[in-house]
Design a protein around this motif. Structure first.
Motif, PDB file in Angstrom:
ATOM      1  N   ASP A  77     -12.834   6.303  -3.681  1.00 46.66           N
ATOM      2  CA  ASP A  77     -13.066   4.837  -4.802  1.00 46.66           C
ATOM      3  C   ASP A  77     -11.953   4.164  -3.577  1.00 46.66           C
ATOM      4  OD1 ASP A  77     -10.602   5.751  -5.974  1.00 46.66           O
ATOM      5  OD2 ASP A  77     -10.966   5.206  -7.986  1.00 46.66           O
ATOM      6  N   TYR A  78     -10.991   4.539  -3.011  1.00 39.65           N
ATOM      7  CA  TYR A  78     -10.170   3.547  -2.643  1.00 39.65           C
ATOM      8  C   TYR A  78     -10.877   3.554  -0.785  1.00 39.65           C
ATOM      9  CZ  TYR A  78      -8.194   8.322  -2.712  1.00 39.65           C
ATOM     10  OH  TYR A  78      -8.468   9.667  -1.689  1.00 39.65           O
ATOM     11  N   THR A  79     -11.780   4.319  -0.335  1.00 34.26           N
ATOM     12  CA  THR A  79     -12.215   3.367   0.932  1.00 34.26           C
ATOM     13  C   THR A  79     -12.770   2.561   1.665  1.00 34.26           C
ATOM     14  OG1 THR A  79     -12.732   6.584   0.346  1.00 34.26           O
ATOM     15  CG2 THR A  79     -13.480   4.806   2.454  1.00 34.26           C
ATOM     16  N   THR A  80     -12.412   2.043   2.111  1.00 29.84           N
ATOM     17  CA  THR A  80     -12.848   0.914   3.208  1.00 29.84           C
ATOM     18  C   THR A  80     -13.807   1.088   3.954  1.00 29.84           C
ATOM     19  OG1 THR A  80     -10.603  -0.410   2.014  1.00 29.84           O
ATOM     20  CG2 THR A  80     -12.573  -1.896   3.332  1.00 29.84           C
ATOM     21  N   HIS A 126      -1.873  -7.019  -2.584  1.00 33.67           N
ATOM     22  CA  HIS A 126      -1.775  -7.752  -2.929  1.00 33.67           C
ATOM     23  C   HIS A 126      -2.868  -7.961  -4.058  1.00 33.67           C
ATOM     24  CE1 HIS A 126      -2.241 -11.832  -2.588  1.00 33.67           C
ATOM     25  NE2 HIS A 126      -1.356 -12.359  -1.104  1.00 33.67           N
ATOM     26  N   TRP A 137     -15.542  -3.857   1.067  1.00 34.14           N
ATOM     27  CA  TRP A 137     -14.525  -3.032   0.629  1.00 34.14           C
ATOM     28  C   TRP A 137     -15.374  -3.043  -1.102  1.00 34.14           C
ATOM     29  CZ3 TRP A 137      -9.505  -4.710  -0.114  1.00 34.14           C
ATOM     30  CH2 TRP A 137      -8.443  -5.593   1.484  1.00 34.14           C
ATOM     31  N   GLN A 138     -15.042  -1.784  -2.104  1.00 22.87           N
ATOM     32  CA  GLN A 138     -15.455  -0.401  -2.397  1.00 22.87           C
ATOM     33  C   GLN A 138     -16.421   0.467  -1.881  1.00 22.87           C
ATOM     34  OE1 GLN A 138     -13.293  -1.857  -6.556  1.00 22.87           O
ATOM     35  NE2 GLN A 138     -15.162  -3.175  -6.064  1.00 22.87           N
ATOM     36  N   VAL A 159      -5.709  -9.895  -3.952  1.00 26.27           N
ATOM     37  CA  VAL A 159      -7.120  -9.473  -2.524  1.00 26.27           C
ATOM     38  C   VAL A 159      -8.346  -8.644  -3.347  1.00 26.27           C
ATOM     39  CG1 VAL A 159      -7.608  -8.490  -0.349  1.00 26.27           C
ATOM     40  CG2 VAL A 159      -5.498 -10.194  -0.372  1.00 26.27           C
ATOM     41  N   PHE A 160      -9.153  -9.119  -3.945  1.00 27.30           N
ATOM     42  CA  PHE A 160     -10.282  -8.369  -4.447  1.00 27.30           C
ATOM     43  C   PHE A 160      -9.635  -7.656  -5.139  1.00 27.30           C
ATOM     44  CE2 PHE A 160     -11.825  -8.775   0.211  1.00 27.30           C
ATOM     45  CZ  PHE A 160     -13.167  -8.721  -0.142  1.00 27.30           C
ATOM     46  N   TYR A 215     -12.281   4.002   6.406  1.00 24.93           N
ATOM     47  CA  TYR A 215     -10.549   3.899   6.335  1.00 24.93           C
ATOM     48  C   TYR A 215     -10.036   3.569   4.985  1.00 24.93           C
ATOM     49  CZ  TYR A 215      -6.047   1.717   6.882  1.00 24.93           C
ATOM     50  OH  TYR A 215      -4.993   1.594   6.415  1.00 24.93           O
ATOM     51  N   GLU A 216      -8.734   4.672   5.295  1.00 23.84           N
ATOM     52  CA  GLU A 216      -7.702   4.829   3.750  1.00 23.84           C
ATOM     53  C   GLU A 216      -6.403   4.142   4.848  1.00 23.84           C
ATOM     54  OE1 GLU A 216      -9.308   9.464   2.146  1.00 23.84           O
ATOM     55  OE2 GLU A 216     -11.609   8.218   1.983  1.00 23.84           O
ATOM     56  N   ALA A 217      -5.815   3.943   3.918  1.00 26.49           N
ATOM     57  CA  ALA A 217      -4.741   3.772   4.097  1.00 26.49           C
ATOM     58  C   ALA A 217      -3.313   3.978   3.591  1.00 26.49           C
ATOM     59  CB  ALA A 217      -4.557   2.094   3.327  1.00 26.49           C
ATOM     60  N   TYR A 262      -0.518  -3.009  -6.674  1.00 28.65           N
ATOM     61  CA  TYR A 262      -0.721  -1.869  -5.506  1.00 28.65           C
ATOM     62  C   TYR A 262      -1.335  -3.261  -4.608  1.00 28.65           C
ATOM     63  CZ  TYR A 262      -5.847  -0.836  -5.142  1.00 28.65           C
ATOM     64  OH  TYR A 262      -7.211  -1.150  -5.204  1.00 28.65           O
ATOM     65  N   MET A 281       0.476  -1.419   0.320  1.00 28.51           N
ATOM     66  CA  MET A 281       0.254  -0.105  -0.017  1.00 28.51           C
ATOM     67  C   MET A 281       1.077   0.953  -0.111  1.00 28.51           C
ATOM     68  SD  MET A 281      -2.927  -1.235   0.183  1.00 28.51           S
ATOM     69  CE  MET A 281      -4.054   0.060  -0.519  1.00 28.51           C
ATOM     70  N   SER A 325      -1.935  -5.694   1.569  1.00 28.52           N
ATOM     71  CA  SER A 325      -3.109  -5.072   1.592  1.00 28.52           C
ATOM     72  C   SER A 325      -3.694  -4.128   2.204  1.00 28.52           C
ATOM     73  CB  SER A 325      -3.995  -6.373   1.288  1.00 28.52           C
ATOM     74  OG  SER A 325      -4.770  -7.038   2.133  1.00 28.52           O
ATOM     75  N   ALA A 326      -4.645  -4.194   1.594  1.00 25.90           N
ATOM     76  CA  ALA A 326      -5.660  -2.642   2.062  1.00 25.90           C
ATOM     77  C   ALA A 326      -5.838  -3.316   3.794  1.00 25.90           C
ATOM     78  CB  ALA A 326      -6.436  -1.940   1.937  1.00 25.90           C
TER      79      ALA A 326
HETATM   80  C1  LIG Z   1     -10.460  -3.575  -6.350  1.00 18.13           C
HETATM   81  S1  LIG Z   1      -9.613  -3.478  -4.622  1.00 18.13           S
HETATM   82  C2  LIG Z   1      -7.802  -3.766  -4.579  1.00 18.13           C
HETATM   83  C3  LIG Z   1      -7.561  -3.858  -3.450  1.00 18.13           C
HETATM   84  C4  LIG Z   1      -5.608  -4.490  -3.080  1.00 18.13           C
HETATM   85  N1  LIG Z   1      -5.899  -5.647  -3.974  1.00 18.13           N
HETATM   86  C5  LIG Z   1      -5.152  -4.458  -1.740  1.00 18.13           C
HETATM   87  O1  LIG Z   1      -4.555  -6.054  -1.718  1.00 18.13           O
HETATM   88  O2  LIG Z   1      -5.551  -4.147  -0.958  1.00 18.13           O
HETATM   89  C6  LIG Z   1      -9.812  -1.705  -4.132  1.00 18.13           C
HETATM   90  C7  LIG Z   1     -10.619  -1.299  -2.912  1.00 18.13           C
HETATM   91  O3  LIG Z   1      -9.798  -1.812  -2.164  1.00 18.13           O
HETATM   92  C8  LIG Z   1      -9.404  -1.030  -1.245  1.00 18.13           C
HETATM   93  N2  LIG Z   1      -8.375  -0.212  -0.993  1.00 18.13           N
HETATM   94  C9  LIG Z   1      -7.747   0.348  -2.083  1.00 18.13           C
HETATM   95  N3  LIG Z   1      -6.390   1.408  -1.665  1.00 18.13           N
HETATM   96  C10 LIG Z   1      -7.289   1.499  -0.507  1.00 18.13           C
HETATM   97  C11 LIG Z   1      -6.617   2.723   0.541  1.00 18.13           C
HETATM   98  N4  LIG Z   1      -5.231   3.407   0.369  1.00 18.13           N
HETATM   99  N5  LIG Z   1      -6.988   2.189   1.664  1.00 18.13           N
HETATM  100  C12 LIG Z   1      -8.069   1.446   2.216  1.00 18.13           C
HETATM  101  N6  LIG Z   1      -8.306   0.532   1.409  1.00 18.13           N
HETATM  102  C13 LIG Z   1      -8.537   0.867   0.521  1.00 18.13           C
HETATM  103  C14 LIG Z   1     -10.879   0.135  -1.658  1.00 18.13           C
HETATM  104  O4  LIG Z   1     -12.183  -0.920  -0.505  1.00 18.13           O
HETATM  105  C15 LIG Z   1     -10.798  -0.176  -2.849  1.00 18.13           C
HETATM  106  O5  LIG Z   1     -12.469  -0.285  -3.083  1.00 18.13           O
END
Ligand SMILES: C[S@@+](CC[C@H](N)C(=O)[O-])C[C@H]1O[C@@H](n2cnc3c(N)ncnc32)[C@H](O)[C@@H]1O
Length: 263
Positions: free
Chosen positions: A234-237, A96, A167-168, A99-100, A207-209, A94, A15, A125-126
């Motif tokens: 789009d990157y919030t969990t 893992h 996620w997403q 993962v998702f 959460y946003e890493a 980016y 991340m 991963s996130a």
């Molecule tokens: C298609 S998935 C990819 C996940 C990625 N493969 C991983 O290992 O974290 C995209 C989702 O990952 C999560 N994500 C991606 N970047 C993030 C971040 N900086 N902080 C928190 N969650 C994140 C969000 O839920 C986002 O919508």
């Protein structure tokens, strides 16, 4: 003489830029003939470029008004075509790669089906960052995780005594599988689903890493009902902590106690 055979490695780069990569992933990147990168930050591509200049972005396949399903198909096609040419191909994702993320799984399956060597190298991963930043142990109460739209489109059984990670969340309920963040109407539908198991004033965490070492993670607690107008990327969990205690299964425990130990 045998033809050179293509190979594929799908590696995670974690991340936080430059801080999470494993030596094995770095080695795949440096020693491949061609690198594809899937990370929205242009800095990531510059950083990979220092390790291997033959770098190509997979981000270019995303577009407004275009289904992510089509984007994913195009990503798979462009990568696999290089493997078929006999190239040693590395795809850096980016987080893992497993993962998702459907593209790395599809790529590896397809490459192997065509007789090529294909491997996945894990990354942070996130979820890994979330566990560390929020101090959550998924084993304490259990943990359910869903892609938010899938969670909405299919009937699931929620256990409110465990964590629920969505996620997403930013693109919740988008039937077109686009890339734009959805709005309050979609979130109202999601909330109506969550209210079946959680009170409206249940605390949840956006959460946003941190993606750069100089940045802070976002860990913002709000009430569930306030999700409707919350600022989501789009990157919030979304993390939903348990809303009720674990219920002990005394009947089952009694049955176990009645088992006569042998030996
Ligand atoms: C298609 S998935 C990819 C996940 C990625 N493969 C991983 O290992 O974290 C995209 C989702 O990952 C999560 N994500 C991606 N970047 C993030 C971040 N900086 N902080 C928190 N969650 C994140 C969000 O839920 C986002 O919508």
């Amino acid at each position: 003489m045998t033809e050179p055979r293509g190979t594929l490695s799908c590696v995670g780069i974690g991340m936080t830029l430059g801080a999470h990569i494993t030596p094995v992933a770095r080695d795949h990147i440096a020693s491949s003939d061609i690198i594809f990168v899937a990370a929205s930050d242009a800095l990531v591509e510059l950083w990979i470029h220092e390790m291997n200049p033959n770098v190509h972005s997979l981000q270019i396949y995303y577009a407004q008004g275009k289904s992510r399903k089509q984007t994913y198909r195009e990503m798979v096609d462009v990568v696999i075509s290089e493997v078929r040419k006999g190239q040693k191909v590395c795809c850096a994702f980016y987080g893992h790669p497993g993962v998702f993320a459907c593209v790395p799984h599809r790529l590896i399956k397809k490459a192997r089906a065509e007789g090529f060597k294909a491997i996945m190298e894990p990354g942070i991963s996130a979820e890994d960052s979330l566990i560390a930043d929020l101090g959550i142990d998924p084993g304490q109460y259990g943990c359910q995780q869903y892609e938010t739209s899938q969670f909405m489109f299919y009937k699931r059984i929620i256990d409110p005594s465990a964590y629920l990670i969505l996620w997403q969340i930013g693109v919740a309920g988008d039937l077109t599988h686009g890339i734009s963040v959805t709005g309050s109407q979609h979130r109202a539908v999601l909330l109506s689903l969550l209210y079946q198991n959680y009170p409206e004033d249940h605390p949840v965490i956006m959460y946003e890493a941190a993606t750069l070492v100089i940045k802070q993670a976002r860990s913002e607690e709000i009430l569930l009902r306030d999700l409707i107008n919350a600022e989501l990327k789009d990157y919030t969990t979304l993390v939903i902590p348990p809303a009720c205690s674990l219920t002990r299964n005394n009947e089952l425990i009694k049955r176990i106690k009645d088992i006569k130990l042998v030996g």
